[in-house]
Design an enzyme around this catalytic site. Structure first.
Site, mmCIF file in Angstrom:
data_model
loop_
_atom_site.group_PDB
_atom_site.id
_atom_site.type_symbol
_atom_site.label_atom_id
_atom_site.label_comp_id
_atom_site.label_asym_id
_atom_site.label_seq_id
_atom_site.Cartn_x
_atom_site.Cartn_y
_atom_site.Cartn_z
ATOM 1 N N GLU A 125 1.285 3.953 2.947
ATOM 2 C CA GLU A 125 1.740 3.533 4.277
ATOM 3 C C GLU A 125 3.261 3.647 4.332
ATOM 4 O O GLU A 125 3.989 2.652 4.434
ATOM 5 C CB GLU A 125 1.234 2.124 4.564
ATOM 6 N N HIS A 174 2.749 -3.173 7.246
ATOM 7 C CA HIS A 174 1.650 -2.277 6.882
ATOM 8 C C HIS A 174 1.568 -1.111 7.864
ATOM 9 O O HIS A 174 2.059 -1.188 8.988
ATOM 10 C CB HIS A 174 0.312 -3.030 6.895
ATOM 11 N N GLU A 221 1.355 -4.318 11.697
ATOM 12 C CA GLU A 221 0.648 -3.042 11.544
ATOM 13 C C GLU A 221 1.284 -1.994 12.463
ATOM 14 O O GLU A 221 1.400 -2.213 13.670
ATOM 15 C CB GLU A 221 -0.830 -3.199 11.901
ATOM 16 N N HIS A 229 0.865 -1.181 0.000
ATOM 17 C CA HIS A 229 0.000 0.000 0.000
ATOM 18 C C HIS A 229 0.904 1.234 0.000
ATOM 19 O O HIS A 229 1.590 1.511 0.987
ATOM 20 C CB HIS A 229 -0.912 -0.006 1.224
#
Length: 810
Positions: free
Chosen positions: A303, A396, A470, A300
């Site tokens: 990010e 992420h 994350e 992504h």
């Protein structure tokens, strides 16, 4: 069949002189020719979150026709899909004609990773901004990164971004935008820093046809006149930044020996997707025994914090520290640092130039549309044919939660081998990084909507330890970092700690088994809560949606336990009483675990090589009685190699008599008796600072035990001459146990265990009888099982470990 990777020296766009490969853009994109660069800088103190005052304004959306449009880029989304690319893109056209005396700000975002579509000037110091959606889509607006020039210092400017689509945002929880001043960078060597007051995130009146939009507004002042500044959602990390980093590695004569850079594939726009292979040179067949670790990032594009974590990981693993050497000696690392270079280049938030979220395409066979995903999956398949894969992790960023955490995968009946338990690694990481990483935020449930993600696909391919790491775009709510933003050094430190946790995880030490013990208690606690028919109050619910890489459910730890009895209905009074009683018991268990952690922090602060031969007997006894260990761990713990042979640790099972010379036996007279089930309170009493003082000649104070009455334990206990026992944690334990100092422990009907003391000529006759009794009770040296001694002599040094799963591990 996976095609072989091409070596870095064969790359067409990376010369031996170390110049960067040219960046390819979609053919319709306008790109300025100036190279945007920023200095690295870390704030001297953590930057606090914004605290709302309740007086923040909510500016209304200015519809078309109102205000003055001063910046507009429509060319990028004219086509419905990607057609072809060109190097460096189109030459840009002038946005506005600046005249002398005009104080209007000049905006620009037509550079690498930039994102800004439209700017409307509302009044002299107020501007309304619209972000560009991901190319060839009509959604995904989160990432912003733009330039502002022609500034006036000290003026109260207001910016309002009006087309966010998510109702929840970290801007509601105190996150502040980032500001970079070129003047500050040149004059004061100051880089990216947080800015903004009167920050408000709210739903606006711009929605049409049922679509809702949300605004972010903030006020600020520019630090210098006629300055050039930048604003960003998170710390930028571009494709060119990655290439510069890789060029530096390739030119380093040491790092280039164990880090090989190859082409994994080319993206849709013909940008290179790199893969790094990191391992120390090997001899013969040793390489096939090394397990693999697979790491990926930036699937992504918005990010960007994940690239800083990846940089921290690479800095560590490519360093010259002893731990980095051990990791390279025993693992083969496959690293894909940027899975979606096209999206990073054009400033997308989530998608590639195919207009799709690549982290939902790991099951797809459309190589032409998703080349980086197809080649990554097949590269991993080929690695699995050559060697075992210990761990896979995809990095992420999270835009709605604070802290760092992981999403994993597990079945209802998870394998009990330690290296196959998916919760242990993140629990270790939470101990190593307690002010950033949150284990309660971790989730391990596999959802149907996530079946196309890298984490789930790799897990189904057979990688038991498959994770999504994350990291919050904002910051932490833990410990000393509570209510502060993450900076680039914080993010890089997460990469460092990831390596430390990997080392502890692969070579189980005491920290590892303490985490297993703590996890057992958490599972029991959750099982009791679930058996009462209640929702978990120790695990947060996730706030994710289908557009997030998060798990939506409230994962219940106890789903791996089979509850054999049905829940009986009870009155509310009995129900609450039982819960309170259970939680009281759980609290005591938790205190025991915390005490164990404190003890080991004092004995071995680094957590690497704990020498059991120097640990005092009372502590050995307490540890062995309060910590369940598998046989292989007991073997290493209970029989520490010493200069004269092997010595058993008191309290380990089966008990062993240590072999002593006659001279040593004559020196042993006094013994202190404690129950074999010594509690935290009893052992804590032995840690009193009053009992840890040295004598005038360097001898410790010796306890005296009444052999006649045997009703109490003396106030002085012999401990080893280790100065780190004079610490705050042991003093804290002793202070809490003052009320137990006068109580007797010898009246307990339980068996007692004798602890050896130093020489005392006045007590020779009183202790000799007890020695003879102990020899009769315990097996002699001749009757000991030989296998234990042999196993003890086979303890492997850490520098040559192999991550072999022990079938006897829990």
């Amino acid at each position: 069949m996976v095609p072989h990777l091409h070596a870095l020296q064969n790359l067409p766009g990376l010369s031996s002189a170390g110049q960067l490969s040219l960046v390819h853009w979609p053919h319709q994109c306008e790109v300025i020719r100036d190279r945007i660069e920023h200095i690295d800088w870390t704030p001297p103190r953590p930057e606090p979150l914004y605290t709302p005052t309740g007086l923040e304004m909510k500016p209304s959306y200015q519809p078309a026709g109102e205000g003055t449009v001063i910046y507009l880029t429509e060319e990028a989304n004219k086509d419905s899909g990607f057609v072809h690319s060109r190097v460096r893109g189109l030459s840009p056209s002038k946005q506005i004609l600046h005249q002398n005396g005009d104080n209007t700000l000049i905006f620009e975002a037509r550079f690498e990773s930039g994102n800004l579509q439209k700017v409307v000037k509302v009044n002299e110091f107020e501007y309304q901004l619209t972000l560009r959606t991901d190319l060839y889509t009509s959604k995904y607006t989160q990432w912003y990164y733009f330039q502002v020039s022609n500034t006036q210092a000290g003026m109260p400017y207001r910016f309002t971004i009006v087309n966010f689509t998510k109702p929840n945002s970290l801007y509601k929880r105190g996150m502040r935008p980032l500001l970079y001043s070129e003047a500050d960078a040149k004059k004061h060597n100051v880089g990216w820093r947080r800015t903004g007051n009167e920050i408000k995130y709210y739903r606006n009146n711009a929605g049409q046809g049922g679509q809702q939009y949300f605004s972010l507004t903030w006020t600020f002042q520019f630090p210098h006149n006629r300055d050039t500044c930048y604003f960003a959602h998170c710390y930028p990390y571009t494709y060119s930044n990655l290439q510069e980093y890789l060029v530096a590695i390739s030119k380093d004569p040491v790092k280039s020996k164990f880090c090989k850079i190859h082409i994994l594939c080319h993206s849709l726009a013909r940008n290179i997707v790199y893969v790094l292979t990191i391992t120390n040179p090997h001899e013969g067949d040793k390489d096939t025994k090394r397990k693999a670790v697979i790491l990926t990032a930036r699937v992504h594009p918005g990010e960007t914090n994940t690239s800083w974590i990846m940089k921290g990981f690479l800095d560590y693993i490519l360093g010259n520290s002893g731990n980095a050497q051990v990791l390279r000696d025993n693992f083969v690392f496959k690293v894909v640092p940027m899975l979606n270079p096209d999206g990073v280049i054009v400033g997308n938030h989530r998608c590639s130039l195919a207009g799709q979220d690549l982290n939902r395409k790991y099951k797809s066979n459309l190589k032409e549309f998703y080349p980086s995903i197809w080649y990554t999956r097949n590269m991993i398949k080929r690695v699995m044919e050559e060697r075992d894969i210990l761990l896979y992790c995809d990095f992420h960023g999270h835009n709605r939660k604070k802290n760092v955490f992981v999403y994993g995968c597990e079945r209802k009946q998870q394998a009990k081998a330690p290296n196959l338990h998916p919760r242990v690694f993140p629990l270790l990481l939470s101990k190593i990084c307690p002010d950033k990483f949150s284990f309660p935020d971790c989730r391990f449930r596999v959802q149907k909507s996530k079946e196309g993600t890298g984490r789930v696909v790799m897990w189904k391919m057979g990688i038991s330890n498959s994770y999504t790491l994350e990291a919050s775009i904002c910051g932490s709510k833990l410990g000393q970092r509570r209510s502060t933003h993450f900076n680039t050094k914080d993010l890089e430190s997460v990469g460092h700690h990831f390596c430390d946790a990997l080392l502890d995880y692969c070579v189980p030490n005491m920290k590892y088994y303490l985490c297993l013990k703590e996890h057992e208690e958490m599972v029991k606690q959750q099982a009791k809560v679930n058996s009462e028919g209640l929702n978990s109050d120790v695990l947060d619910r996730d706030s994710s949606t289908q557009t997030s890489n998060s798990s939506d459910s409230c994962d219940l730890v106890a789903h791996q336990l089979k509850l054999g009895t049905k829940i009986k209905t009870k009155t509310s009074g009995e129900h609450i009483h039982r819960i309170a009683k259970d939680r009281s018991r759980e609290s005591k268990n938790t205190q025991g675990i915390e005490t164990l952690h404190k003890i080991f922090q004092e004995l071995d602060p680094v957590g690497r090589d704990l020498n059991w031969g120097t640990i005092p007997q009372p502590i050995e006894h307490f540890i062995s009685q309060n910590l369940f260990l598998p046989p292989t761990a007991l073997q290493e713990m209970c029989y520490a190699s010493e200069r004269g042979g092997v010595r058993p640790v008191s309290g380990c099972h089966p008990p062993k008599m240590e072999s002593r010379s006659r001279e040593k036996e004559e020196k042993i007279h006094h013994r202190v008796k404690l129950p074999i089930t010594a509690s935290v309170k009893q052992v804590g009493e032995c840690f009193s600072s009053k009992r840890l003082t040295h004598g005038a000649e360097g001898n410790h104070e010796k306890p005296s035990v009444s052999q006649e009455s045997k009703k109490s334990v003396s106030h002085a206990v012999v401990l080893a001459t280790r100065e780190n026992f004079h610490s705050s944690s042991f003093n804290l334990i002793s202070q809490k146990m003052k009320k137990y100092e006068s109580k007797s422990v010898s009246n307990s009907p339980e068996k007692t265990f004798e602890y050896s003391k130093g020489h005392d000529p006045n007590a020779k006759s009183s202790s000799s009888k007890e020695e003879r009794k102990m020899k009769e009770r315990l097996p002699s040296k001749a009757t000991r099982p030989s296998k234990n001694k042999t196993a003890n002599q086979d303890i492997r040094p850490r520098s040559t470990f192999k991550c072999e799963e022990e079938s006897s591990h829990v």
